[in-house]
Design an enzyme around this catalytic site. Sequence first.
Site, PDB file in Angstrom:
ATOM      1  N   CYS A   1      -2.579   0.235   2.990  1.00  0.00           N
ATOM      2  CA  CYS A   1      -2.208   0.064   1.583  1.00  0.00           C
ATOM      3  C   CYS A   1      -0.778  -0.453   1.534  1.00  0.00           C
ATOM      4  O   CYS A   1      -0.206  -0.823   2.556  1.00  0.00           O
ATOM      5  CB  CYS A   1      -2.362   1.374   0.808  1.00  0.00           C
ATOM      6  SG  CYS A   1      -1.183   2.658   1.281  1.00  0.00           S
ATOM      7  N   ALA A   2      -0.178  -0.478   0.358  1.00  0.00           N
ATOM      8  CA  ALA A   2       1.158  -1.061   0.218  1.00  0.00           C
ATOM      9  C   ALA A   2       2.232  -0.212   0.872  1.00  0.00           C
ATOM     10  O   ALA A   2       3.082  -0.718   1.613  1.00  0.00           O
ATOM     11  CB  ALA A   2       1.481  -1.278  -1.254  1.00  0.00           C
TER      12      ALA A   2
END
Length: 378
Positions: A74-75
Amino acid sequence: MTTVKAMTSGELARYLIDRKPLYILDVRNEDVYGDWRIEGQSIESINIPYFDLLDGVEEAVKQLPSDGPILVVCAKEGSSVFVAEQLAEAGLREVYYLQGGMKEWSEHLEPVKAGDLPDGALYQFVRLGKGCLSYMVVSGGEAAVIDAMRTTGVYEAFAEKLGVTIKHTLDTHLHADHISGGRKLAELTGAAYWLPPKDAGEVTFSYAKLEDGERIAIGATEIGIGALYSPGHTIGSTSFIVNGQYLLTGDILFVASIGRPDLAGQAEDWAGDLRRTLYEGYRGLSEELIVLPAHFGQIDELDENGRVAAKLGDLFRDNPGLHLEDESEFRRAVTENLPQHPNAYQQIRQTNMGRIHPTEEEQREMEIGPNRCAIHDQ
């Protein structure tokens, strides 16, 4: 129950370089994934946004292999931890999450040996998450760092490991896709910081002028870094010939493409400079020189050792950007239908001039995404 483990960016880098199989579940939004993701010759990935997994991971499990390592991305990390734990509870056995997420992956530098030098070596620092390349020339207990990233601690730690002193830092040009660490590294180590003066007209700091024909000795063996004025990507773009063996081309010439002339709004003016550098200036050099660029476009440009390099003669034969013989055809290729600009490139240029001073977190955000310094995505 299966234990979920963190995978560091360094461990992920070895998967890519060693071409070990890895399956990635990227839980960022679809548009972000489509713009920029982890790729590799042994990497498979799918994208299922995090919000589609909040009610359960059953659909994801159906699309993932039942054996082999699975990495959730994910980020920033948090969402991937949650999803990885759900996958483990669903029975998948070897599940990891990417420590620090794509933000940390974007910054990771993997040092690889690019070649030998008398009483030393030339090292390439591969920024796999962004396609950036920087270098350390080492000889006789001294070092020079070229096109340093802003994460300067990596170079300091590597120099300490080798037992060498950083004496010089150099930028081939004023960068527009990433924030230079050259000046900061010079301040931290007491080194001289070199910049082409034609790119430095608006800078707010002092620097050593990297003029055409300049030579910088590294170590007792007099390794010369020869400056070769090579405009086109910027008006001051300068290449380096190291010890008559290696040609560091900055953002002028890549392994699979050529540089773009438009990041300072001067595409029409600089297209001719770019053509002269590639078709006349570089043609006068030895075809045995090993080209070491400042960027790469695709992961398959890395060789089996993780290095991005090619003989100049091979590029004259194989690089499509060196076969646009008609001048009008060349001009169209480097000025029309270019890829999207790098993220925040104007702010990055202003930062590299010393005219704005973003926070560390702002700098990280400015650099997120691919480099886009070539005339096309390879």
